[in-house]
Design a protein around this motif. Structure first.
Motif, PDB file in Angstrom:
ATOM      1  N   ILE A   1      19.265  63.677 -25.394  1.00  0.00           N
ATOM      2  CA  ILE A   1      18.155  63.783 -24.621  1.00  0.00           C
ATOM      3  C   ILE A   1      18.357  64.028 -23.033  1.00  0.00           C
ATOM      4  N   SER A   2      18.263  64.432 -22.270  1.00  0.00           N
ATOM      5  CA  SER A   2      18.362  64.070 -21.510  1.00  0.00           C
ATOM      6  C   SER A   2      17.593  64.991 -19.974  1.00  0.00           C
ATOM      7  N   GLY A   3      17.037  64.518 -18.458  1.00  0.00           N
ATOM      8  CA  GLY A   3      16.286  64.268 -17.800  1.00  0.00           C
ATOM      9  C   GLY A   3      14.734  65.474 -18.429  1.00  0.00           C
ATOM     10  N   ILE A   4      13.991  64.367 -19.891  1.00  0.00           N
ATOM     11  CA  ILE A   4      13.061  65.033 -20.207  1.00  0.00           C
ATOM     12  C   ILE A   4      11.847  63.726 -19.844  1.00  0.00           C
ATOM     13  N   ARG A   5      10.448  64.666 -20.089  1.00  0.00           N
ATOM     14  CA  ARG A   5       9.413  64.274 -19.342  1.00  0.00           C
ATOM     15  C   ARG A   5       8.772  64.243 -21.115  1.00  0.00           C
ATOM     16  N   LEU A   6       8.503  62.956 -21.750  1.00  0.00           N
ATOM     17  CA  LEU A   6       8.278  62.942 -22.755  1.00  0.00           C
ATOM     18  C   LEU A   6       6.456  62.528 -22.928  1.00  0.00           C
ATOM     19  N   VAL A   7       5.595  63.447 -23.133  1.00  0.00           N
ATOM     20  CA  VAL A   7       3.921  62.628 -23.096  1.00  0.00           C
ATOM     21  C   VAL A   7       3.405  62.872 -24.273  1.00  0.00           C
ATOM     22  N   SER A   8       2.585  62.199 -24.535  1.00  0.00           N
ATOM     23  CA  SER A   8       1.454  62.705 -25.921  1.00  0.00           C
ATOM     24  C   SER A   8       0.451  63.555 -25.996  1.00  0.00           C
ATOM     25  N   GLU A   9       0.447  63.747 -26.403  1.00  0.00           N
ATOM     26  CA  GLU A   9      -0.545  65.681 -27.219  1.00  0.00           C
ATOM     27  C   GLU A   9      -1.822  64.997 -27.558  1.00  0.00           C
ATOM     28  N   SER A  10      -2.085  63.646 -26.813  1.00  0.00           N
ATOM     29  CA  SER A  10      -3.578  63.085 -27.453  1.00  0.00           C
ATOM     30  C   SER A  10      -3.714  61.927 -26.158  1.00  0.00           C
ATOM     31  N   SER A  11      -4.319  61.922 -25.341  1.00  0.00           N
ATOM     32  CA  SER A  11      -4.347  61.091 -24.058  1.00  0.00           C
ATOM     33  C   SER A  11      -5.241  59.794 -24.480  1.00  0.00           C
ATOM     34  N   ASN A  12      -6.330  60.073 -25.922  1.00  0.00           N
ATOM     35  CA  ASN A  12      -7.453  59.366 -25.688  1.00  0.00           C
ATOM     36  C   ASN A  12      -6.643  58.234 -26.788  1.00  0.00           C
ATOM     37  N   TYR A  13      -5.850  58.901 -27.816  1.00  0.00           N
ATOM     38  CA  TYR A  13      -5.233  58.083 -28.843  1.00  0.00           C
ATOM     39  C   TYR A  13      -5.138  56.860 -28.281  1.00  0.00           C
ATOM     40  N   SER A  14      -5.231  55.374 -28.858  1.00  0.00           N
ATOM     41  CA  SER A  14      -5.063  54.287 -29.019  1.00  0.00           C
ATOM     42  C   SER A  14      -4.070  53.931 -29.227  1.00  0.00           C
ATOM     43  N   GLU A  15      -3.782  53.953 -30.503  1.00  0.00           N
ATOM     44  CA  GLU A  15      -2.296  53.415 -31.496  1.00  0.00           C
ATOM     45  C   GLU A  15      -0.936  53.711 -30.873  1.00  0.00           C
ATOM     46  N   ASP A  16      -0.259  53.274 -31.363  1.00  0.00           N
ATOM     47  CA  ASP A  16       1.049  53.894 -31.046  1.00  0.00           C
ATOM     48  C   ASP A  16       1.445  55.307 -31.616  1.00  0.00           C
TER      49      ASP A  16
END
Length: 453
Positions: A177-192
């Motif tokens: 992969i190149s140029g990709i932004r990876l974000v979390s589906e849930s911003s409230n989850y605190s674990e890895d």
């Protein structure tokens, strides 16, 4: 005898007709696989061969779309290309596609349109997916992480992928992969944030942004090669999360970046080859100590390597003590460096007891402490293992001559000293031949050494 010869020597016309008959008798599924090796435009054009070939292309299992390819020597207009892609995807007889390649370099396309094409293919159980596109699109993240059939995934594009908290691509073996932004589906989850790749062997990520509040854990028990280039200094956003790699079989590791984002290699003892390229951002040199600490922390994780390429750019001018507290590389046999002083080089060599090959890619930098070479203790590798010394970009400066002299005088088993003079010397007034004679006259500890220029 004449009759036998006559049966073997068929007219050319008859040979062609019989050949066509043999191909036409193949099952459509086989013909579809054969046509899959062609660019899709060429595969579809086989429909004009005869009535029997009108629908054969619909059985292809591999699609290759490239708006830069010009069928019949003419550039396909954007509208025609879009209609062609839509038509092919709509009329395919196969419910599953083995491979899909989409290369868009000539035109700008509607984001939702490209997203719809990718989503449609992901829902057909594609195994090999390759997308190349320079513009931003809305990527179908849900379709991606529900596509368990993926074996190879190559994404060279600008898009944001929303990663589920627990995600798994069970059959993926190669990820680039190149140029990709990876974000979390849930911003409230605190674990890895955990990414599971049970059969992944190669992972390459270049210029990606890992925009998550959680640490990212990548579990890949069969991973053999991991390469990441990550330049967070180019972004205005703060990156506090670490990337953790669980890969007990990792053999080849490559890092390029500014160390703004921490890389944690768990079970890293299996790594035998590593490349570390670090470029200091001169606008963010307020915390030089942090850079040195991060370098030491990363190198400590790969201290069991046998081959190491360690390239620094604009680092020594800001963190000259970066080589003072290095780990011991007890298994290292090959080392390549590009930005180093004589003093720093000695610090490294004292931590490489069985080093056999040393390559200085860009000579050595001068420092006010390089006089230590005249009274320095000899590194262990000089006495027992160093056989090849390569000195590239040799500028014929006093401190470089001093280093060459030190190596020749103390490397007891040295077999080759290769000196590549800097390009500019051929246009200078320096008598290079005289310099060669000077080096050849230096005392030599090894009777086997050959000096090559």
């Amino acid at each position: 005898m004449n009759s036998i010869i006559a049966t073997k020597r068929l007219p050319p016309e008859q040979t062609v007709v019989e050949g066509e008959g043999i191909i036409s008798k193949l099952h459509e599924s086989i013909l579809g696989k054969i046509l899959s090796f062609l660019p899709t435009t060429d595969a579809v054009h086989t429909s004009v061969l005869s009535k029997g070939w009108i629908h054969v292309w619909k059985s292809i299992t591999g699609l290759q779309f490239n708006d830069a390819l010009h069928p019949l020597g003419k550039k396909m207009q954007k509208e025609h290309f879009v209609c062609f892609v839509k038509k092919v995807i709509l009329h395919l007889a196969n419910s599953s596609i083995q491979s899909f390649s989409l290369c868009l370099t000539c035109y700008h396309y509607d984001s939702t349109l490209v997203s719809a094409w990718i989503s449609s293919i992901l829902q057909r159980g594609v195994q090999n997916l390759h997308i190349q596109y320079a513009d931003e699109i809305l990527f179908p993240s849900c379709s991606l992480f529900s596509c368990n059939s993926l074996v190879q995934l190559v994404l060279q594009m600008k898009c944001t992928i929303s990663v589920p908290i627990f995600s798994s691509l069970p059959n993926l073996q190669n990820l680039s992969i190149s140029g990709i932004r990876l974000v979390s589906e849930s911003s409230n989850y605190s674990e890895d944030l955990i990414l599971n790749f049970p059969v992944l062997k190669v992972l390459e990520a270049r210029g990606c942004e890992w925009l998550t509040k959680q640490n990212i854990g990548i579990k890949a028990p069969l991973l053999e090669r991991f390469s990441i280039a990550i330049w967070n200094s180019l972004s205005n956003k703060s990156h506090k999360s670490a990337i953790k790699i669980f890969a007990p079989n990792l053999a080849d590791f490559s890092y390029g970046g500014d160390l703004e984002q921490e890389i944690i290699l768990l079970n890293s003892a299996s790594i035998h080859s590593a490349s570390v390229v670090i470029v200091a951002d001169e606008d963010k040199m307020t915390n030089v100590g942090k850079l040195g600490f991060q370098v030491h922390k990363l190198l400590a994780q790969i201290r069991e390597v046998k081959q190491l390429k360690l390239l620094f750019y604009k680092v020594l001018m800001h963190a000259r003590d970066i080589f003072t507290h290095l780990p011991a590389f007890s298994r290292l046999s090959y080392l390549q460096l590009n930005e180093v002083t004589g003093e720093a080089l000695l610090n490294i060599l004292n931590n490489c007891p069985i080093l056999s090959s040393l390559v200085l890619q860009n000579g050595v930098s001068e420092s006010n402490k390089d006089h230590v070479l005249t009274s320095a203790s000899v590194p262990q590798c000089f006495l027992s293992s160093l056989k090849v010394f390569q000195f590239k970009e040799f500028n014929v400066r006093e401190h470089e001559l001093l280093l060459a002299k030190f190596v020749l005088a103390n490397a007891a088993v040295l077999e080759q000293m290769i000196i590549c003079t800097a390009f500019w010397l051929r246009y200078s007034e320096i008598d290079v031949e005289k310099v060669k004679d000077q080096i050849l006259s230096f005392p030599k500890c090894s009777n086997l050494v050959m000096i090559q220029f």
